[in-house]
Design a protein around this motif. Structure first.
Motif, PDB file in Angstrom:
ATOM      1  N   SER A 136       0.925  35.078  -7.142  1.00  9.86           N
ATOM      2  CA  SER A 136       2.282  35.429  -6.688  1.00  9.86           C
ATOM      3  C   SER A 136       2.426  36.948  -6.558  1.00  9.86           C
ATOM      4  CB  SER A 136       3.335  34.875  -7.641  1.00  9.86           C
ATOM      5  OG  SER A 136       3.208  35.457  -8.925  1.00  9.86           O
ATOM      6  N   LEU A 137       1.785  37.680  -7.467  1.00 11.89           N
ATOM      7  CA  LEU A 137       1.823  39.140  -7.384  1.00 11.89           C
ATOM      8  C   LEU A 137       1.129  39.626  -6.110  1.00 11.89           C
ATOM      9  CD1 LEU A 137       2.654  41.738  -8.933  1.00 11.89           C
ATOM     10  CD2 LEU A 137       0.365  41.723  -9.942  1.00 11.89           C
ATOM     11  N   GLY A 138      -0.025  38.996  -5.759  1.00 11.16           N
ATOM     12  CA  GLY A 138      -0.737  39.376  -4.539  1.00 11.16           C
ATOM     13  C   GLY A 138       0.089  39.118  -3.295  1.00 11.16           C
ATOM     14  N   GLY A 139       0.737  37.945  -3.224  1.00 11.73           N
ATOM     15  CA  GLY A 139       1.589  37.660  -2.070  1.00 11.73           C
ATOM     16  C   GLY A 139       2.726  38.642  -1.953  1.00 11.73           C
ATOM     17  N   GLY A 140       3.324  38.996  -3.096  1.00  8.24           N
ATOM     18  CA  GLY A 140       4.431  39.951  -3.085  1.00  8.24           C
ATOM     19  C   GLY A 140       4.009  41.332  -2.642  1.00  8.24           C
ATOM     20  N   VAL A 141       2.819  41.754  -3.070  1.00  4.43           N
ATOM     21  CA  VAL A 141       2.309  43.087  -2.700  1.00  4.43           C
ATOM     22  C   VAL A 141       2.120  43.206  -1.192  1.00  4.43           C
ATOM     23  CG1 VAL A 141       0.224  44.509  -2.783  1.00  4.43           C
ATOM     24  CG2 VAL A 141       1.247  43.686  -4.898  1.00  4.43           C
ATOM     25  N   PHE A 142       1.489  42.203  -0.573  1.00  2.00           N
ATOM     26  CA  PHE A 142       1.251  42.264   0.874  1.00  2.00           C
ATOM     27  C   PHE A 142       2.558  42.150   1.656  1.00  2.00           C
ATOM     28  CE2 PHE A 142      -3.075  40.918  -0.447  1.00  2.00           C
ATOM     29  CZ  PHE A 142      -3.754  41.986   0.117  1.00  2.00           C
ATOM     30  N   ALA A 143       3.465  41.292   1.196  1.00  2.05           N
ATOM     31  CA  ALA A 143       4.750  41.155   1.892  1.00  2.05           C
ATOM     32  C   ALA A 143       5.555  42.450   1.796  1.00  2.05           C
ATOM     33  CB  ALA A 143       5.538  39.997   1.292  1.00  2.05           C
ATOM     34  N   GLY A 146       3.985  45.106   4.254  1.00  4.37           N
ATOM     35  CA  GLY A 146       4.308  44.887   5.664  1.00  4.37           C
ATOM     36  C   GLY A 146       5.775  45.119   5.980  1.00  4.37           C
ATOM     37  N   THR A 147       6.664  44.613   5.118  1.00  2.00           N
ATOM     38  CA  THR A 147       8.098  44.737   5.377  1.00  2.00           C
ATOM     39  C   THR A 147       8.551  46.196   5.301  1.00  2.00           C
ATOM     40  OG1 THR A 147       8.433  42.552   4.392  1.00  2.00           O
ATOM     41  CG2 THR A 147      10.376  43.920   4.680  1.00  2.00           C
ATOM     42  N   VAL A 148       8.080  46.909   4.295  1.00  2.00           N
ATOM     43  CA  VAL A 148       8.520  48.298   4.132  1.00  2.00           C
ATOM     44  C   VAL A 148       7.926  49.191   5.220  1.00  2.00           C
ATOM     45  CG1 VAL A 148       8.571  50.265   2.555  1.00  2.00           C
ATOM     46  CG2 VAL A 148       8.890  47.976   1.673  1.00  2.00           C
ATOM     47  N   THR A 149       6.729  48.858   5.721  1.00  2.00           N
ATOM     48  CA  THR A 149       6.177  49.610   6.857  1.00  2.00           C
ATOM     49  C   THR A 149       7.085  49.477   8.075  1.00  2.00           C
ATOM     50  OG1 THR A 149       3.913  49.281   6.079  1.00  2.00           O
ATOM     51  CG2 THR A 149       4.194  49.862   8.388  1.00  2.00           C
ATOM     52  N   LEU A 150       7.548  48.256   8.344  1.00  2.00           N
ATOM     53  CA  LEU A 150       8.441  48.043   9.493  1.00  2.00           C
ATOM     54  C   LEU A 150       9.775  48.764   9.301  1.00  2.00           C
ATOM     55  CD1 LEU A 150       9.120  46.633  12.153  1.00  2.00           C
ATOM     56  CD2 LEU A 150       9.913  44.665  10.819  1.00  2.00           C
ATOM     57  N   VAL A 209       4.655  35.426   7.983  1.00  2.00           N
ATOM     58  CA  VAL A 209       5.742  35.610   8.949  1.00  2.00           C
ATOM     59  C   VAL A 209       5.952  37.099   9.245  1.00  2.00           C
ATOM     60  CG1 VAL A 209       8.241  35.345   9.297  1.00  2.00           C
ATOM     61  CG2 VAL A 209       6.905  33.459   8.349  1.00  2.00           C
ATOM     62  N   VAL A 210       5.917  37.904   8.189  1.00  2.00           N
ATOM     63  CA  VAL A 210       6.100  39.349   8.372  1.00  2.00           C
ATOM     64  C   VAL A 210       5.031  39.920   9.306  1.00  2.00           C
ATOM     65  CG1 VAL A 210       5.914  41.593   7.198  1.00  2.00           C
ATOM     66  CG2 VAL A 210       7.318  39.784   6.221  1.00  2.00           C
ATOM     67  N   PHE A 211       3.760  39.559   9.051  1.00  2.00           N
ATOM     68  CA  PHE A 211       2.677  40.138   9.854  1.00  2.00           C
ATOM     69  C   PHE A 211       2.536  39.468  11.226  1.00  2.00           C
ATOM     70  CE2 PHE A 211       1.327  41.841   5.726  1.00  2.00           C
ATOM     71  CZ  PHE A 211       1.135  43.166   6.117  1.00  2.00           C
ATOM     72  N   ALA A 212       3.211  38.330  11.429  1.00  2.00           N
ATOM     73  CA  ALA A 212       3.228  37.722  12.768  1.00  2.00           C
ATOM     74  C   ALA A 212       4.308  38.355  13.646  1.00  2.00           C
ATOM     75  CB  ALA A 212       3.461  36.216  12.647  1.00  2.00           C
ATOM     76  N   VAL A 213       5.414  38.750  13.036  1.00  2.00           N
ATOM     77  CA  VAL A 213       6.565  39.248  13.807  1.00  2.00           C
ATOM     78  C   VAL A 213       6.604  40.786  13.860  1.00  2.00           C
ATOM     79  CG1 VAL A 213       9.092  39.307  13.879  1.00  2.00           C
ATOM     80  CG2 VAL A 213       7.916  37.194  13.261  1.00  2.00           C
ATOM     81  N   ALA A 214       6.310  41.421  12.727  1.00  2.00           N
ATOM     82  CA  ALA A 214       6.501  42.870  12.612  1.00  2.00           C
ATOM     83  C   ALA A 214       5.741  43.695  13.662  1.00  2.00           C
ATOM     84  CB  ALA A 214       6.117  43.328  11.201  1.00  2.00           C
ATOM     85  N   PRO A 215       4.467  43.381  14.004  1.00  2.00           N
ATOM     86  CA  PRO A 215       3.782  44.227  15.004  1.00  2.00           C
ATOM     87  C   PRO A 215       4.501  44.267  16.343  1.00  2.00           C
ATOM     88  CG  PRO A 215       2.200  42.864  13.842  1.00  2.00           C
ATOM     89  CD  PRO A 215       3.548  42.382  13.432  1.00  2.00           C
ATOM     90  N   HIS A 216       5.083  43.131  16.772  1.00  2.00           N
ATOM     91  CA  HIS A 216       5.778  43.090  18.062  1.00  2.00           C
ATOM     92  C   HIS A 216       7.105  43.870  18.001  1.00  2.00           C
ATOM     93  CE1 HIS A 216       2.763  40.165  19.162  1.00  2.00           C
ATOM     94  NE2 HIS A 216       3.106  39.410  18.116  1.00  2.00           N
ATOM     95  N   LEU A 217       7.832  43.721  16.881  1.00  2.00           N
ATOM     96  CA  LEU A 217       9.055  44.502  16.712  1.00  2.00           C
ATOM     97  C   LEU A 217       8.734  45.991  16.669  1.00  2.00           C
ATOM     98  CD1 LEU A 217      10.994  42.424  14.028  1.00  2.00           C
ATOM     99  CD2 LEU A 217      11.506  42.614  16.459  1.00  2.00           C
ATOM    100  N   PHE A 218       7.664  46.317  15.953  1.00  2.00           N
ATOM    101  CA  PHE A 218       7.271  47.720  15.844  1.00  2.00           C
ATOM    102  C   PHE A 218       6.898  48.307  17.206  1.00  2.00           C
ATOM    103  CE2 PHE A 218       3.890  50.860  15.486  1.00  2.00           C
ATOM    104  CZ  PHE A 218       4.536  51.831  14.729  1.00  2.00           C
ATOM    105  N   ALA A 219       6.170  47.521  18.030  1.00  2.00           N
ATOM    106  CA  ALA A 219       5.763  48.005  19.357  1.00  2.00           C
ATOM    107  C   ALA A 219       6.986  48.313  20.219  1.00  2.00           C
ATOM    108  CB  ALA A 219       4.877  46.969  20.034  1.00  2.00           C
ATOM    109  N   ALA A 220       8.044  47.492  20.097  1.00  2.00           N
ATOM    110  CA  ALA A 220       9.260  47.724  20.877  1.00  2.00           C
ATOM    111  C   ALA A 220       9.989  48.979  20.405  1.00  2.00           C
ATOM    112  CB  ALA A 220      10.173  46.512  20.769  1.00  2.00           C
TER     113      ALA A 220
END
Length: 225
Positions: A136-143, A146-150, A209-220
Motif C-alpha cells: 500500500s505504501l508503494g502504491g501511494g508513493v507512485f500515485a 504522478g499526481t503532484v507532478t501534474l 489512472v493517474v499515469f494513463a490520464v496525466a500525460p495527455h493533460l500535461f501535453a495540453a
C-alpha cells in the motif's frame, strides 16, 4: 515506445538529478520536514499507546504533507529559473512529463521510506501484515509522484503558486488518502485483511489512472503560451 523515447526520458531524469546535486536545499527540506513531522507526532504521543486507525491516519497525513510541500516545485522551479521555455522548445511534452514523474517518484520513494520507517520505530508500532503495509505504501508513493507532478505543471503559470499547490493537489489526493489509511490500518491491526487488500489494490488502480490520464493533460497544458 522506442529507445529514443527512453533515452530522452532518461535525459530529463539526469537533468533533474544534476540540478538537485547543484542545489540540495529542496531534498534536505523534504527530509527535514518528513522527519520533523514524525518526531513531533511521536513526542506528542510519548508514553501512550496509539491504536492502529489513528496511527495509519497520522502516517498518511505526514506522507501527504511531505509530498505536496516538496514535489510541487517540480515545474515551478523551471519557470522561476527561466529554463521552462527552453525545455518547451527542445523537448516533447510526453517525454518531459515521464522524466519529471519518474524523478518525482524516486524522490517520493525516499521520503516515503524515511516517513514510514521512522514512524514505525519512533511510535513503537507493530506491523502485523508487513507485505500489505509495504504494498500500500508503494502504491501511494507512485500515485503521489504522478499526481503532484501534474499539479505542479498546472500551478506553475499561476501568480500565487505556493498557495495554489495545496488547493489543487488536495482534492485529487483525498481518495488516495482514504484508501491508504484503510489499507494501513488493516496492515497494522492484522484484521479485515480482505478489505485492506482491496484498498491496497485501489491505490495501485489510482496510480494506473493517474499515469494513463496525466500525460495527455500535461501535453495540453505544456504547449500553452
Amino acid at each position: 515506445m522506442s529507445w529514443s523515447w527512453l533515452e530522452q526520458t532518461a535525459a530529463v531524469v539526469k537533468k533533474e538529478w544534476t540540478a538537485e546535486r547543484r542545489d540540495t536545499s529542496a531534498s534536505v527540506t523534504a527530509l527535514v520536514l518528513s522527519f520533523g513531522t514524525v518526531f513531533t507526532l511521536a513526542f506528542a504521543f510519548y508514553g501512550r499507546t496509539v491504536d492502529a486507525p489513528a496511527a495509519a491516519g497520522m502516517m498518511w497525513a505526514a506522507l501527504l504533507f511531505a509530498g505536496v510541500s516538496t514535489l510541487t516545485r517540480t515545474f515551478v522551479a523551471e519557470d522561476e529559473q527561466g529554463t521552462g521555455d527552453l525545455l518547451r522548445v527542445w523537448s516533447q511534452p510526453y517525454v518531459v512529463f515521464w522524466g519529471k514523474a519518474a524523478y518525482a517518484c524516486l524522490q517520493m520513494a525516499v521520503v516515503g521510506a524515511v516517513v514510514a520507517l521512522s514512524f514505525v520505530v519512533l511510535m513503537s508500532l507493530a506491523v502485523k501484515e508487513p507485505l500489505l503495509f509495504f504494498c500500500s505504501l508503494g502504491g501511494g508513493v507512485f500515485a503521489l509522484g504522478g499526481t503532484v507532478t501534474l499539479t505542479s505543471a498546472i500551478i506553475s503559470r499561476g501568480a500565487n503558486r505556493s498557495n495554489l499547490s495545496g488547493v489543487v493537489a488536495l482534492p485529487l489526493l483525498l481518495p488516495l488518502l482514504a484508501m491508504g489509511v484503510a489499507s494501513g490500518r488493516s496492515a497494522l491491526e492484522g484484521s479485515q485483511l480482505a478489505s485492506g487488500w482491496q484498498a491496497c489494490a485501489g491505490t495501485w488502480l489510482y496510480t494506473l489512472v493517474v499515469f494513463a490520464v496525466a500525460p495527455h493533460l500535461f501535453a495540453a497544458i505544456w504547449r500553452e503560451p
